[in-house]
Design a protein around this motif. Sequence first.
Motif, short mmCIF file in Angstrom:
data_model
loop_
_atom_site.label_atom_id
_atom_site.label_comp_id
_atom_site.label_asym_id
_atom_site.label_seq_id
_atom_site.Cartn_x
_atom_site.Cartn_y
_atom_site.Cartn_z
N GLY A 22 7.91 -9.61 2.19
CA GLY A 22 7.21 -8.37 2.50
C GLY A 22 6.99 -7.54 1.26
N ILE A 23 6.76 -6.26 1.47
CA ILE A 23 6.44 -5.34 0.38
C ILE A 23 7.47 -4.22 0.35
N VAL A 24 8.02 -3.94 -0.82
CA VAL A 24 8.99 -2.86 -0.98
C VAL A 24 8.29 -1.52 -0.72
N VAL A 25 8.85 -0.73 0.21
CA VAL A 25 8.28 0.59 0.50
C VAL A 25 9.20 1.74 0.07
N LYS A 26 10.49 1.44 -0.09
CA LYS A 26 11.44 2.45 -0.56
C LYS A 26 12.53 1.75 -1.36
N THR A 27 13.07 2.45 -2.35
CA THR A 27 14.19 1.93 -3.12
C THR A 27 15.36 2.90 -3.05
#
Length: 365
Positions: free
Chosen positions: A89-94
């Motif tokens: 998937g795609i990183v949306v928050k770190t």
Amino acid sequence: MKPAQRLGKAAAAPAPAASASGETMRAVQVTSERTLAVCEVPRPTGPQAGEVQVAVRCVALNHIDVWGWRGMAFANRKLPIVAGAEAAGIVVKTGEGVTDLREGDVVAMYGAHTCGSCAACRDGRDNFCEVLTGMYGFHIDGFLCEYANVPARLAVKAPAGLDPVAAAMAPITFGTVEHMLYDNAKLRSGETILVHAGGSGIGSAAIQLAKATGATVITTVGSDEKAQKATALGADHVINYNTERFEGRVRKITARRGVDVVFEHVGPKTWAGSMLSMARGGRLVTCGSTTGIKSEINLNLLYQQQLKLFGSFGCTMRNMADAMSKMAAGLTHPVIDTRISLDQLDVGLQRLESRNVFGKIVVEI
């Protein structure tokens, strides 16, 4: 939690839409043997320090999903549990302290929750973790959901240009094969390999990786239609195991010498023939046993022919990175049989169980 859409044994109903507030998300849960439910559940908060939150885009189905759906792990886990072991998937928050990933990165998630601190983990032998929490989607909540929080160390960044569908094949499909062929069997250019079930997800990956290595590939399939597809993938010789004995054909192809490597994952149904298919000093590597768990070994053949047997489980995160690099370079590519939605998961699992596939069934979210 809103009412669930029941799949499998129960009739399907319209799935709930994602909450406009962003506080909930859709997820597929295993609720009992062969029964799934599409539910609206709380979206994970955070992420915590050292974690990333990933918007899951693709989940690739595997036999471990079938096993979990059948109830093979029920004694070791509490239901319901979110399904799905192989995803990207795609990183949306770190979370705090995460420096090597940022929002927008495409990542593949490692399929097991390792400790990250034992000797094996420190050495990069992730699949030998001494304090393993469990396999995602099998023992602990998996990735068939819209969002997941995972330790950043378990999110392997994809090379530029690789989409989430391709990256989703790295944790199990291509990663497993990388570990089998190179860490264990040590496949080399110029050798001959027998790949069982070339129409399966890992079989189709093994054909490609072995060809990219410079090996001659013999593969088995269950139909003439699959034989054509395996040939198109690059297999040099294809054997329909439903119409001829593969071990006899292998001996003919190799002028009675046998193959250097056997890529096994079928089990008792092919084991004896696999042993007979090896050249002197040949190596057999196995990662599965879809036709059972017990098989006899001809010990005379084992020591007289000086054969080597390797058990292989999962992969390392290095294997995942290597697999994605090869896909990005165009050396290999994911072989996709069917793309389905969350609501069609039970159909996908039934097809996978029946082996009525060539390549992967993927769930796009």
